[in-house]
Each structure stands twice: as structure tokens, then as C-alpha cells.
Design an enzyme around this catalytic site. Structure first.
Site, PDB file in Angstrom:
ATOM      1  N   ASN A  28     -12.197 -34.347  -0.059  1.00 28.13           N
ATOM      2  CA  ASN A  28     -10.760 -34.291   0.185  1.00 28.13           C
ATOM      3  C   ASN A  28     -10.044 -33.905  -1.104  1.00 28.13           C
ATOM      4  OD1 ASN A  28      -8.107 -34.692   0.882  1.00 28.13           O
ATOM      5  ND2 ASN A  28      -8.280 -36.913   1.146  1.00 28.13           N
ATOM      6  N   CYS A  58      -5.181 -34.576  -0.415  1.00 26.42           N
ATOM      7  CA  CYS A  58      -4.357 -35.676   0.062  1.00 26.42           C
ATOM      8  C   CYS A  58      -2.986 -35.643  -0.605  1.00 26.42           C
ATOM      9  CB  CYS A  58      -5.013 -37.017  -0.217  1.00 26.42           C
ATOM     10  SG  CYS A  58      -4.033 -38.370   0.435  1.00 26.42           S
ATOM     11  N   GLY A  99      -7.601 -35.941  15.102  1.00 25.17           N
ATOM     12  CA  GLY A  99      -7.000 -36.947  14.237  1.00 25.17           C
ATOM     13  C   GLY A  99      -6.010 -37.821  14.974  1.00 25.17           C
TER      14      GLY A  99
HETATM   15  C1  LIG Z   1      -2.842 -42.220   9.098  1.00 22.87           C
HETATM   16  C2  LIG Z   1      -3.593 -41.035   8.571  1.00 22.87           C
HETATM   17  C3  LIG Z   1      -4.495 -41.191   7.518  1.00 22.87           C
HETATM   18  C4  LIG Z   1      -5.199 -40.113   7.003  1.00 22.87           C
HETATM   19  N1  LIG Z   1      -6.096 -40.298   5.983  1.00 22.87           N
HETATM   20  C5  LIG Z   1      -6.831 -39.243   5.527  1.00 22.87           C
HETATM   21  C6  LIG Z   1      -7.824 -39.418   4.516  1.00 22.87           C
HETATM   22  O1  LIG Z   1      -8.068 -40.526   4.047  1.00 22.87           O
HETATM   23  N2  LIG Z   1      -8.509 -38.333   4.072  1.00 22.87           N
HETATM   24  C7  LIG Z   1      -8.286 -37.079   4.598  1.00 22.87           C
HETATM   25  O2  LIG Z   1      -8.939 -36.120   4.191  1.00 22.87           O
HETATM   26  N3  LIG Z   1      -7.367 -36.885   5.569  1.00 22.87           N
HETATM   27  C8  LIG Z   1      -6.640 -37.931   6.049  1.00 22.87           C
HETATM   28  N4  LIG Z   1      -5.705 -37.726   7.044  1.00 22.87           N
HETATM   29  C9  LIG Z   1      -5.498 -36.366   7.570  1.00 22.87           C
HETATM   30  C10 LIG Z   1      -6.270 -36.132   8.854  1.00 22.87           C
HETATM   31  O3  LIG Z   1      -7.654 -36.289   8.668  1.00 22.87           O
HETATM   32  C11 LIG Z   1      -5.979 -34.732   9.411  1.00 22.87           C
HETATM   33  O4  LIG Z   1      -6.359 -33.777   8.452  1.00 22.87           O
HETATM   34  C12 LIG Z   1      -4.518 -34.519   9.735  1.00 22.87           C
HETATM   35  O5  LIG Z   1      -3.964 -35.684  10.288  1.00 22.87           O
HETATM   36  C13 LIG Z   1      -4.288 -33.346  10.699  1.00 22.87           C
HETATM   37  O6  LIG Z   1      -4.959 -33.544  11.930  1.00 22.87           O
HETATM   38  P1  LIG Z   1      -4.250 -34.194  13.243  1.00 22.87           P
HETATM   39  O7  LIG Z   1      -2.962 -33.475  13.453  1.00 22.87           O
HETATM   40  O8  LIG Z   1      -5.250 -33.986  14.349  1.00 22.87           O
HETATM   41  O9  LIG Z   1      -4.049 -35.622  12.926  1.00 22.87           O
HETATM   42  C14 LIG Z   1      -4.991 -38.811   7.564  1.00 22.87           C
HETATM   43  C15 LIG Z   1      -4.098 -38.655   8.630  1.00 22.87           C
HETATM   44  C16 LIG Z   1      -3.417 -39.740   9.148  1.00 22.87           C
HETATM   45  C17 LIG Z   1      -2.472 -39.528  10.299  1.00 22.87           C
END
Ligand SMILES: Cc1cc2nc3c(=O)[nH]c(=O)nc-3n(C[C@H](O)[C@H](O)[C@H](O)COP(=O)(O)O)c2cc1C
Ligand SMILES: Cc1cc2nc3c(=O)[nH]c(=O)nc-3n(C[C@H](O)[C@H](O)[C@H](O)COP(=O)(O)OP(=O)(O)OC[C@H]3O[C@@H](n4cnc5c(N)ncnc54)[C@H](O)[C@@H]3O)c2cc1C
Ligand code: FES
Lengths: 304, 253
Positions: free
Chosen positions: A128, A131, A266
Site C-alpha cells: 500500500n 493511503c 471494498g
Molecule cells: C474503512 C476503510 C479502510 C480502508 N483501509 C485500507 C487499508 O488499510 N489499506 C489499503 O490499501 N486500502 C484501504 N482502504 C481502501 C480500500 O481497500 C479500497 O481501495 C477503496 O475503498 C476503494 O474500493 P471500494 O470503493 O470498493 O471500497 C480502506 C477503505 C475503507 C472504506
């Protein structure tokens, strides 16, 4: 029978293209009441850093139109705790368990990757570098070609299994960043991480998030994610894993047509905790209905 | 064990700004502990994308029914309050930990403020089943905000405060005169945070064991996203999973 197997290379073979996105699926354990994990291509566990992190203060979440903002800030107990306490509980899940590794310094990434390299049942790291919620939460690395080249090539030296690099959408030229990650030794690329955003409570004239800004995710980001996956898949030779707003099987098909070899789910897990297996099933049905013998035939099949 | 289940609205009752929904499942209900909640899907519209956490207000196992008492504060709760007989509503339940059950001879006080009285109804019923007759102290802005008072009175002695003095004693629950001549072994509180903090302060002064039920903003409701954390003596912990019920000793209040 449709063959749904996806080989992402360097030892990472998925039984179907559906994985769950880091930070939205806990360690998988939170979902076992809802999901048969053996029906998934893989799960990517919570963002983990070398040293423990308390994360950001509450409030960490604000709902937005068809989406949400979060500023969790990588709360986790560190790589050593993961190895000692969590890994033994989840290593025998009947699916690929990937660890999402984050860091604020190059040394953190390298040391973390070395430690994870020793874990038999973790076939891949998702690095990652994107972030948005922590100061130098890797995003500093993920937004320039120099930064990404540096972190990916250093981790590559110590990590001997599949290295997936997760890209930030908060850049002007995603293709350039993707090519740099590929050249530095990534085995695959996943995108997108959250888009930097903000929400305000007009009544109180205050930000809704403790950190003022946070990462946007959910259905609202899908068009942006789809466009970026398409732009990246056109220029790199390594497999691309698409995510961002995927909420049903049709969304997943769209990402594969745009060039994704696999997808991640996600925020949609929060709305329907069983959505991941439903998408896996729906993808298979789509292939059957449209006479695709293999799910891989969908990849990049967009007619433009 | 948690589940995603479709319920049908069996009955609805309006109480001004709030609504009581009785929901029935085709399947046998899972075991629900007092203090647990459900994450309720609204309608998936752009303004109500995420589920809304709502306490389980009452349970009728024989009919596979549970009730929710919902206060209209925004778009999501407004939409839920529009549900009619026969409408479908999807719940992820039961979530969180419940209240710690008291010992049979404990003197128990339940303190509820505003819509915070919701989970206390099922709790009071279960306490009676266990042979514990709770005392209740319920507070609201005015008498119209004290919902189902007669039903609460069936579960034990009820004291009331209203901010405008339209019912019971005027003022906040912490100012009620019953504190002077009643003693308790366990206090359970649910309501707005300032009110819970004020009761917690009294409990600490009197050295009474006390649990409160937090209402932090949630996304997943199952401990996966880390959005709902409360800063405790053990660091940031998920309210949806380790709570919503917490002993005040664990909180940094
Ligand atoms: C509450 C939350 C926590 C997340 N934590 C991480 C993380 O720790 N590491 C990471 O690479 N992405 C993290 N993400 C990003 C998601 O993995 C994803 O890339 C992003 O939400 C887009 O996908 P989605 O629209 O399907 O949720 C997080 C997203 C959310 C909503
Ligand atoms: C475990 C738990 C149990 C709950 N039980 C009940 C219940 O039994 N009955 C009931 O009516 N409500 C209950 N709530 C609160 C309920 O979840 C919220 O009122 C609801 O989510 C608001 O959604 P909305 O779309 O109507 O309002 P929104 O449009 O999301 O918000 C409207 C306004 O209310 C404020 N607000 C909403 N939720 C919260 C919160 N959790 N903390 C602080 N401010 C908030 C917002 O800041 C905004 O100003 C509970 C909450 C939790 C966490
Ligand atoms: S709401 Fe997701 S962890 Fe509590």
C-alpha cells in the site's frame, strides 16, 4: 462449466477473480458468518505497518452521496503481532490470504516485507503506497515515479513471493506511476485506493472527519476507478486488479472488460456482508450466458 | 452467530418524531441479548447508502418478531419511519455485546434519555424474567418525547424528568430527587453522550458499577472497518464489536 481460475503470476493463483479489499474485510474472521471464504479468489487483510498504530481520533467516517469518507489512519497492532496472534488463526482459511503492507519510511516497508516473506501461507503482499490518511502514509511514495520506483525496488530485493502494488488515484498520470511500479519489479498492480475528499457539517461549521480530509470510496468512485484501470491495463504487461465502487457482478464484469484480471470488493461489503460471494457467482453466470469458457477471456474484451 | 435477514413490517405506531416498527421474519429469530443492535438497510438511495445501526427494542420469539423504536433525525431514519405494513426491510443482526446481566438480588437502575430508552425496554423485560425488578429513570425534552411510558411502567417503578417540566420533575435525569433516597448496585445508561457522562460521574462518586451504551457512527457494524472506535483505557476499540455496551471503568470519561 466455466473455468474461473485466474493466474496472476509468481505463484498467485485465484480460484475466481473475486477478492475482498483491504480495510473493509477485517481479517476475514468478521465475515465467516456471512461468507464461505472458499468461494472467494482471495482476501486482503487490514493494512499492517511494521510498528503498532493507534490510528486517527473519532470521528473517522462520514457518509457521502453513494459513498463514504474514512480517515481510519491504519490502526493496527504491527507486523509482529500479526505474525504471532492473527496469522495462526487465519492461515488455514481455504482461500488466498494477502497482507496489505503499509509504512511511513522505506525501512519500515523493507523490514515488514522481510518478516512477511517468512510466512508460508501468505502467497502475496499488497504493497500500500497510497493511503491518504496518515502523514507520509505511503502516499508520498505512491504519487511520484521516483517514490514508487524506490519503495518497490527495495521491497522487491527482500520479498520473494508475489508482489502486488496498490496505486493511488490521487495523481495526474496514473499510467506513468503504473509503468514505474512494473519496471521496479511489481508482479501485479491493484487500483484504486481511495480518492482524497472532504465533508463539512454546515450547521456546526465544522469538518465531519477528525482529520478534516479522508478517503472516498463506494459506488460513487466507480467511473474514476474504471477509467484508471483501463488506462493502466493498456500500458502494462503485468496483471491489473481492479477495484473502486464495485457493488455487483455487472460492475465486476465492467472492470474485467476494461482490462482487470481480477477485482476486489471494498465498501460494498458493509452494505451486504455476503456481496463478495454473490459477485463471484454472478461473474460465472455472466460467462455462461455470454459463452465465455474462461473468465480470463473477459479480460480486456472491451470493444472500442 | 450473525445473519443478514429480510423482515416484513407487521405493524407500525407513530409517536410524534418517532416510530415503533414491529418486524417479522420467516425464519426463527437468532438469540438476541438485551443491548444488542441491528444494522438496518434503508433503501440504498444515494443519500442512504450505508446501513443505520438501531437497537433491538423488543423481541417476541414465539412469533419471530422484533421491534425497533426509531427517532427521525435525518434522511435514513425518516425513510425507515415511512415503512408501511408488508414492506420489506433487511437487517444484519444481532450485533455487538449486550448488557451484563446483574445478580438476582442486585438493585438495578436503568437510565434512559430521549431515544436512548429504546434498548432498555427489552432489557427490562428480560430482567423481570430473571426475577429482577428494575427501577427506571427516563428523561426527555417534554412529555411527548417520553415514548411508551405506560409499557415501561409495567416493567418496574419509573421516575421521569422533562426539560420543560411537562411531566415528572423538571430538569435532567441527574437532578431527580430519587437519587437522594434510593440505592443501587448496578446502573445501566443509554442516551445522549453528555447525559451518559453526567450519570457516569454520579456512579463514580457513589462507587456504583455502571454500564453505558454508546452510539458512535458506524459503517460495517461487525468490527471490520474500524470507523466506530472509542478511545478507551485499552486504546481505540470498536464500539460495534466490543460494545456498544461499556463499563464506565473502561472509558476515558
Ligand atoms: C474503512 C476503510 C479502510 C480502508 N483501509 C485500507 C487499508 O488499510 N489499506 C489499503 O490499501 N486500502 C484501504 N482502504 C481502501 C480500500 O481497500 C479500497 O481501495 C477503496 O475503498 C476503494 O474500493 P471500494 O470503493 O470498493 O471500497 C480502506 C477503505 C475503507 C472504506
Ligand atoms: C448501537 C447504536 C444503536 C442505536 N439505536 C438507536 C435506536 O434504537 N433508535 C434510534 O432512533 N436511533 C438509534 N441509533 C442512532 C441512529 O443510528 C442514528 O440516528 C441514525 O443512523 C441517523 O441516520 P439518519 O440518516 O437519519 O441521520 P443522518 O442524516 O445520518 O444524521 C442526522 C443528524 O444526526 C446526527 N447523528 C446521526 N447519528 C449520530 C450518531 N450516531 N452520533 C452522533 N450524531 C449522530 C448527524 O450528525 C446529523 O446531524 C443508534 C446508534 C447506534 C450506534
Ligand atoms: S462500524 Fe465498522 S468496525 Fe465498527
Amino acid at each position: 462449466m466455466v473455468n474461473t481460475t485466474i493466474d496472476l503470476g509468481h505463484g498467485l493463483v485465484l480460484r475466481n477473480p473475486v477478492m475482498t479489499a483491504s480495510g473493509t474485510f477485517g481479517y476475514g474472521e468478521e465475515y465467516t458468518d456471512f461468507v464461505d471464504l472458499s468461494q472467494l479468489g482471495g482476501i486482503i487483510v487490514k493494512g499492517t505497518t511494521l510498528n503498532p498504530r493507534q490510528g486517527n481520533p473519532y470521528p473517522r467516517m462520514a457518509e457521502t452521496a453513494s459513498g463514504m469518507l474514512n480517515c481510519v489512519g491504519l490502526q493496527n497492532k504491527g507486523v509482529q503481532y500479526f505474525i504471532d496472534t492473527i496469522y495462526p488463526r487465519i492461515k488455514d482459511f481455504d482461500t488466498n490470504v494477502l497482507l496489505n503492507l503499509s509504512g511511513s519510511t522505506l525501512e519500515d516497508y523493507v523490514r515488514g516485507a522481510e518478516m512477511i516473506d517468512a510466512l508460508d501461507k501468505i502467497p502475496a503482499i499488497e504493497l500500500n503506497v497510497s493511503c491518504p490518511n496518515v502523514k507520509q502514509g505511503g502516499m508520498a511514495f505512491g504519487v511520484t515515479t521516483e517514490g514508487i520506483t524506490q519503495v518497490v525496488s527495495e521491497v522487491r530485493k527482500v520479498y520473494h513471493k508475489h508482489l502486488m502494488v496498490k496505486l493511488s488515484p490521487n495523481v495526474t498520470n496514473i499510467a506513468e506511476i503504473a509503468l514505474a511500479a512494473e519496471a521496479a519489479g511489481a508482479d501485479s498492480l491493484s487500483l484504486i485506493n481511495t480518492l482524497l475528499g472532504m465533508a463539512i457539517d454546515a450547521e456546526r461549521r465544522k469538518p465531519r472527519l477528525s482529520m478534516v480530509t479522508g478517503g472516498l470510496s463506494g459506488a460513487c468512485v466507480k467511473p474514476v476507478a474504471l477509467r484508471m484501470v483501463w488506462q493502466v491495463a493498456k500500458v502494462v504487461k503485468i496483471p491489473v486488479v481492479g477495484l473502486g465502487g464495485i457493488s455487483n457482478a455487472t460492475d465486476a464484469v465492467e472492470f474485467m472488460l476494461a482490462g482487470a484480471s481480477a477485482i476486489q470488493i471494498g465498501t460494498a461489503n458493509f452494505i451486504d456482508p455476503a456481496i463478495s460471494v454473490k459477485v463471484a457467482e454472478g461473474l460465472k453466470n455472466y460467462c455462461e450466458c455470454h459463452d465465455f469458457e474462461k473468465a480470463t477471456d473477459l479480460v480486456g474484451a472491451l470493444e472500442t | 452467530m450473525k445473519q443478514t435477514t429480510d423482515f416484513k413490517v407487521q405493524d407500525r405506531k407513530d409517536y410524534g418524531d418517532a416510530v415503533l416498527l414491529r418486524l417479522r421474519s420467516k425464519n426463527q429469530l437468532l438469540t438476541i441479548l438485551p443491548g444488542q443492535f441491528a444494522n438496518v438497510q434503508v433503501d440504498g438511495s444515494s443519500k442512504t447508502y450505508l446501513r443505520r445501526p438501531i437497537s433491538i427494542h423488543d423481541v417476541d420469539d414465539a412469533n419471530n418478531e422484533l421491534s425497533l423504536l426509531i427517532q427521525k433525525v435525518g434522511e435514513g431514519t425518516k425513510r425507515l419511519a415511512e415503512l408501511k405494513y408488508g414492506d420489506k426491510v433487511n437487517l444484519v443482526y444481532p450485533l455487538g455485546t449486550g448488557y451484563t446481566m446483574p445478580a438476582p438480588n442486585d438493585r438495578v437502575l436503568l437510565v434512559g434519555g430521549g431515544i436512548g430508552i429504546a434498548p432498555l425496554f427489552y432489557f427490562a423485560k428480560m430482567l423481570n424474567k430473571k426475577g429482577v425488578r428494575p427501577t427506571m429513570l427516563l428523561g426527555g425534552k417534554s412529555k411527548d418525547t417520553l415514548l411508551r411510558l405506560a409499557d415501561y411502567e409495567k416493567q418496574g417503578e419509573v421516575f421521569v424528568t422533562t426539560e420543560d417540566g411537562s411531566l415528572g420533575e423538571k430538569g435532567f435525569v441527574t437532578a431527580h430527587s430519587m437519587w437522594k433516597d434510593h440505592e443501587f448496585d448496578k446502573i445501566y445508561v443509554c442516551g445522549p453522550k453528555p447525559m451518559m457522562q453526567a450519570v457516569a460521574t454520579i456512579a463514580k462518586e457513589k462507587k456504583i458499577w455502571c454500564e453505558v451504551s454508546l452510539e458512535n457512527r458506524m459503517a460495517c457494524g461487525i468490527g471490520a472497518c474500524l470507523c466506530c472506535v472509542e478511545d478507551t483505557v485499552d486504546g481505540n476499540v470498536c464500539v460495534c464489536k466490543e460494545g456498544p455496551v461499556f463499563n464506565i471503568d473502561r472509558l476515558k470519561w
